[in-house]
Write a protein that holds these residues in place. Structure first.
Motif, PDB file in Angstrom:
ATOM      1  N   LEU A 218      13.727   4.337 -14.167  1.00  0.00           N
ATOM      2  CA  LEU A 218      12.532   3.868 -14.837  1.00  0.00           C
ATOM      3  C   LEU A 218      11.368   4.026 -13.867  1.00  0.00           C
ATOM      4  CD1 LEU A 218      11.455   2.439 -17.451  1.00  0.00           C
ATOM      5  CD2 LEU A 218      11.550   0.327 -16.129  1.00  0.00           C
ATOM      6  N   GLN A 219      10.352   4.757 -14.277  1.00  0.00           N
ATOM      7  CA  GLN A 219       9.186   4.984 -13.439  1.00  0.00           C
ATOM      8  C   GLN A 219       7.947   4.428 -14.131  1.00  0.00           C
ATOM      9  OE1 GLN A 219       9.125   9.221 -12.609  1.00  0.00           O
ATOM     10  NE2 GLN A 219      10.692   9.025 -11.039  1.00  0.00           N
ATOM     11  N   TYR A 220       7.080   3.822 -13.326  1.00  0.00           N
ATOM     12  CA  TYR A 220       5.859   3.227 -13.858  1.00  0.00           C
ATOM     13  C   TYR A 220       4.678   3.633 -12.991  1.00  0.00           C
ATOM     14  CZ  TYR A 220       2.244  -0.239 -14.777  1.00  0.00           C
ATOM     15  OH  TYR A 220       1.040  -0.851 -15.059  1.00  0.00           O
ATOM     16  N   LYS A 221       3.576   4.013 -13.649  1.00  0.00           N
ATOM     17  CA  LYS A 221       2.324   4.309 -12.958  1.00  0.00           C
ATOM     18  C   LYS A 221       1.234   3.455 -13.593  1.00  0.00           C
ATOM     19  CE  LYS A 221       3.656   8.853 -11.347  1.00  0.00           C
ATOM     20  NZ  LYS A 221       3.227  10.222 -10.986  1.00  0.00           N
ATOM     21  N   GLY A 222       0.573   2.661 -12.753  1.00  0.00           N
ATOM     22  CA  GLY A 222      -0.408   1.721 -13.249  1.00  0.00           C
ATOM     23  C   GLY A 222      -1.762   2.351 -13.492  1.00  0.00           C
ATOM     24  N   PRO A 223      -2.683   1.600 -14.093  1.00  0.00           N
ATOM     25  CA  PRO A 223      -4.053   2.097 -14.293  1.00  0.00           C
ATOM     26  C   PRO A 223      -4.679   2.446 -12.949  1.00  0.00           C
ATOM     27  CG  PRO A 223      -3.665   0.036 -15.494  1.00  0.00           C
ATOM     28  CD  PRO A 223      -2.502   0.223 -14.585  1.00  0.00           C
ATOM     29  N   GLY A 224      -5.401   3.572 -12.915  1.00  0.00           N
ATOM     30  CA  GLY A 224      -5.993   4.027 -11.668  1.00  0.00           C
ATOM     31  C   GLY A 224      -7.489   4.202 -11.763  1.00  0.00           C
ATOM     32  N   PHE A 225      -8.042   4.832 -10.739  1.00  0.00           N
ATOM     33  CA  PHE A 225      -9.474   5.127 -10.740  1.00  0.00           C
ATOM     34  C   PHE A 225      -9.713   6.440 -10.005  1.00  0.00           C
ATOM     35  CE2 PHE A 225      -8.694   2.715  -6.880  1.00  0.00           C
ATOM     36  CZ  PHE A 225      -9.461   3.346  -5.914  1.00  0.00           C
ATOM     37  N   HIS A 226     -10.812   7.107 -10.354  1.00  0.00           N
ATOM     38  CA  HIS A 226     -11.181   8.380  -9.740  1.00  0.00           C
ATOM     39  C   HIS A 226     -12.322   8.173  -8.757  1.00  0.00           C
ATOM     40  CE1 HIS A 226      -9.014   9.970 -13.274  1.00  0.00           C
ATOM     41  NE2 HIS A 226      -8.854  11.074 -12.558  1.00  0.00           N
ATOM     42  N   ARG A 227     -12.256   8.873  -7.630  1.00  0.00           N
ATOM     43  CA  ARG A 227     -13.360   8.940  -6.679  1.00  0.00           C
ATOM     44  C   ARG A 227     -13.443  10.369  -6.155  1.00  0.00           C
ATOM     45  NH1 ARG A 227     -14.354   4.981  -8.735  1.00  0.00           N
ATOM     46  NH2 ARG A 227     -14.852   2.906  -7.921  1.00  0.00           N
TER      47      ARG A 227
ATOM     48  N   PHE B 196      -6.624   7.789  -7.706  1.00  0.00           N
ATOM     49  CA  PHE B 196      -5.881   6.747  -6.999  1.00  0.00           C
ATOM     50  C   PHE B 196      -5.173   5.904  -8.051  1.00  0.00           C
ATOM     51  CE2 PHE B 196      -9.300   7.951  -4.254  1.00  0.00           C
ATOM     52  CZ  PHE B 196      -8.887   7.733  -2.947  1.00  0.00           C
ATOM     53  N   ARG B 197      -3.873   5.717  -7.911  1.00  0.00           N
ATOM     54  CA  ARG B 197      -3.141   4.838  -8.820  1.00  0.00           C
ATOM     55  C   ARG B 197      -1.859   4.367  -8.137  1.00  0.00           C
ATOM     56  NH1 ARG B 197      -0.833   9.002 -13.500  1.00  0.00           N
ATOM     57  NH2 ARG B 197       0.014  10.558 -12.055  1.00  0.00           N
ATOM     58  N   SER B 198      -1.236   3.364  -8.719  1.00  0.00           N
ATOM     59  CA  SER B 198       0.021   2.861  -8.176  1.00  0.00           C
ATOM     60  C   SER B 198       1.192   3.554  -8.868  1.00  0.00           C
ATOM     61  CB  SER B 198       0.122   1.350  -8.373  1.00  0.00           C
ATOM     62  OG  SER B 198       0.020   1.009  -9.748  1.00  0.00           O
ATOM     63  N   GLU B 199       2.286   3.664  -8.143  1.00  0.00           N
ATOM     64  CA  GLU B 199       3.495   4.267  -8.714  1.00  0.00           C
ATOM     65  C   GLU B 199       4.725   3.517  -8.216  1.00  0.00           C
ATOM     66  OE1 GLU B 199       4.262   8.262  -7.537  1.00  0.00           O
ATOM     67  OE2 GLU B 199       3.811   7.934  -5.428  1.00  0.00           O
ATOM     68  N   PHE B 200       5.684   3.338  -9.122  1.00  0.00           N
ATOM     69  CA  PHE B 200       6.911   2.618  -8.810  1.00  0.00           C
ATOM     70  C   PHE B 200       8.085   3.330  -9.481  1.00  0.00           C
ATOM     71  CE2 PHE B 200       3.449  -0.386  -8.796  1.00  0.00           C
ATOM     72  CZ  PHE B 200       3.672  -1.164  -7.667  1.00  0.00           C
TER      73      PHE B 200
ATOM     74  N   ASP C 205       0.813  -1.219   0.000  1.00  0.00           N
ATOM     75  CA  ASP C 205       0.000   0.000   0.000  1.00  0.00           C
ATOM     76  C   ASP C 205       0.846   1.269   0.000  1.00  0.00           C
ATOM     77  OD1 ASP C 205       0.630   0.792   2.744  1.00  0.00           O
ATOM     78  OD2 ASP C 205      -0.786  -0.710   3.428  1.00  0.00           O
ATOM     79  N   ARG C 206       2.147   1.143   0.242  1.00  0.00           N
ATOM     80  CA  ARG C 206       3.014   2.328   0.172  1.00  0.00           C
ATOM     81  C   ARG C 206       3.223   2.800  -1.261  1.00  0.00           C
ATOM     82  NH1 ARG C 206       8.059  -0.077   3.326  1.00  0.00           N
ATOM     83  NH2 ARG C 206       7.506  -1.745   1.864  1.00  0.00           N
ATOM     84  N   CYS C 207       2.801   1.998  -2.215  1.00  0.00           N
ATOM     85  CA  CYS C 207       2.958   2.355  -3.633  1.00  0.00           C
ATOM     86  C   CYS C 207       1.699   2.990  -4.217  1.00  0.00           C
ATOM     87  CB  CYS C 207       3.334   1.116  -4.441  1.00  0.00           C
ATOM     88  SG  CYS C 207       4.893   0.360  -3.942  1.00  0.00           S
ATOM     89  N   VAL C 208       0.767   3.441  -3.354  1.00  0.00           N
ATOM     90  CA  VAL C 208      -0.457   4.090  -3.824  1.00  0.00           C
ATOM     91  C   VAL C 208      -0.266   5.605  -3.837  1.00  0.00           C
ATOM     92  CG1 VAL C 208      -2.914   4.462  -3.410  1.00  0.00           C
ATOM     93  CG2 VAL C 208      -1.901   2.215  -2.968  1.00  0.00           C
ATOM     94  N   GLU C 209      -0.532   6.205  -4.973  1.00  0.00           N
ATOM     95  CA  GLU C 209      -0.474   7.663  -5.132  1.00  0.00           C
ATOM     96  C   GLU C 209      -1.894   8.219  -5.087  1.00  0.00           C
ATOM     97  OE1 GLU C 209       1.964  10.453  -8.142  1.00  0.00           O
ATOM     98  OE2 GLU C 209       0.355   9.330  -9.107  1.00  0.00           O
ATOM     99  N   ILE C 210      -2.082   9.296  -4.322  1.00  0.00           N
ATOM    100  CA  ILE C 210      -3.376   9.969  -4.223  1.00  0.00           C
ATOM    101  C   ILE C 210      -3.167  11.426  -4.596  1.00  0.00           C
ATOM    102  CG2 ILE C 210      -5.269  10.628  -2.694  1.00  0.00           C
ATOM    103  CD1 ILE C 210      -4.679   8.195  -1.006  1.00  0.00           C
ATOM    104  N   GLU C 211      -3.829  11.886  -5.655  1.00  0.00           N
ATOM    105  CA  GLU C 211      -3.612  13.255  -6.098  1.00  0.00           C
ATOM    106  C   GLU C 211      -4.825  13.783  -6.843  1.00  0.00           C
ATOM    107  OE1 GLU C 211      -0.366  13.547  -8.838  1.00  0.00           O
ATOM    108  OE2 GLU C 211      -1.427  12.519 -10.443  1.00  0.00           O
ATOM    109  N   SER C 212      -4.858  15.092  -6.982  1.00  0.00           N
ATOM    110  CA  SER C 212      -5.840  15.758  -7.840  1.00  0.00           C
ATOM    111  C   SER C 212      -5.086  16.520  -8.916  1.00  0.00           C
ATOM    112  CB  SER C 212      -6.723  16.713  -7.030  1.00  0.00           C
ATOM    113  OG  SER C 212      -5.950  17.780  -6.524  1.00  0.00           O
ATOM    114  N   LYS C 213      -5.733  16.720 -10.064  1.00  0.00           N
ATOM    115  CA  LYS C 213      -5.083  17.405 -11.190  1.00  0.00           C
ATOM    116  C   LYS C 213      -6.070  18.410 -11.785  1.00  0.00           C
ATOM    117  CE  LYS C 213      -2.387  14.831 -13.864  1.00  0.00           C
ATOM    118  NZ  LYS C 213      -1.022  15.020 -13.359  1.00  0.00           N
TER     119      LYS C 213
END
Length: 274
Positions: A102-111, A116-120, A33-41
């Motif tokens: 190398l950075q990767y951000k996985g498919p996310g979802f909006h609420r 909310f998405r993953s980042e590595f 769960d430390r790889c979860v990014e929470i942001e607004s754009k």
């Protein structure tokens, strides 16, 4: 998993509900769960950039954290399968190109307007650096993209790539179709156990074509992310109301429309039309 269950749990007290934390990880198909990014754009006009900087520094309680210029090269398959999957993979150059990640951000979802998405991110890549040449991009003369994916990723990142993209797509990642440079100005707002990190980006994107570089997109955006010590997701979730309230005030004051696309998809959106 039923998305309504996630939504209802969030209303009950998401930061203190281990089941909700676990549900987010399952939805994002990650284990840590430390790889979860929470942001607004949000989108912002260039003419409003300086006024918003002044507001963040003088009236919103933000301290300037850094001002930097990044150079990214987005990677994909010839058919742009990563783009179509809703994810992004990029080489990020730091230290004037001396260190590449190398950075990767996985498919996310909006609420509720929050992404909310993953980042590595990998450790600094071995045998990879920005080429000193007229095009200023990586040539992979000492190591290939496939070798990087096989040998230079930690298990959490490698596992997420397999779950999100699958071996067929991973084996076909071979080119960097889009170069992106942007100037980021980042602030920090202390929330105690967490931080808000509002930032302003001025982005310039180019497509790599046989004849050279083709100017693809230029835009500005405002984004705000919740950071916590050790990346703890429960601490981030507890402070979503502060993020929402903070950004609503800015959006009203500066007339900011919300932005649902990340940088890669905004730069490459023309490839997905139709």
């Amino acid at each position: 998993m039923n998305s309504m269950n996630v939504k209802s749990r969030a209303r009950r007290n998401p930061g203190d509900d281990p089941k909700f934390v676990a549900a987010i990880c399952r939805k994002l198909k990650i284990e840590d769960d430390r790889c979860v990014e929470i942001e607004s754009k949000w989108r912002i006009l260039p003419k409003s950039i300086e006024d918003l900087k002044d507001y963040l520094r003088d009236k919103a309680g933000g301290r300037l954290k850094k001002s930097s210029i990044f150079f990214d090269q987005f990677l994909d398959t010839p058919n742009l399968d990563i783009l179509k999957a809703g994810a992004s993979m990029r080489l990020r150059y730091k230290g004037n190109g001396s260190k590449v990640y190398l950075q990767y951000k996985g498919p996310g979802f909006h609420r509720g307007g929050i992404l909310f998405r993953s980042e590595f991110s990998s450790p600094p890549l071995r045998q990879v650096h920005r080429e000193e040449s007229h095009h200023d991009i990586v040539q992979f003369t000492a190591v290939t993209v496939q070798e990087i994916l096989r040998t230079q990723l930690d298990p959490a990142m490698a596992g997420a790539l397999q779950r999100h993209l699958g071996g067929r797509i991973l084996r076909r990642i071979s080119n960097g179709p889009i170069l992106c440079t942007y100037h980021k100005v980042k602030f920090a707002v202390d929330l105690g156990e967490a931080l808000l990190e509002p930032s302003l980006d001025q982005v310039f994107a180019f497509q790599v074509v046989p004849g050279g570089l083709h100017a693809l997109s230029t835009f500005c955006e405002y984004e705000n992310e919740i950071k916590s010590e050790g990346g703890r997701l429960d601490a981030k979730l507890r402070h979503i109301p502060e993020l929402v309230s903070f950004d609503k005030k800015l959006a009203r004051r500066f007339n900011l429309p919300p932005e649902r696309m990340d940088k890669y998809h905004r730069c490459a959106s023309c490839f997905l039309r139709g």
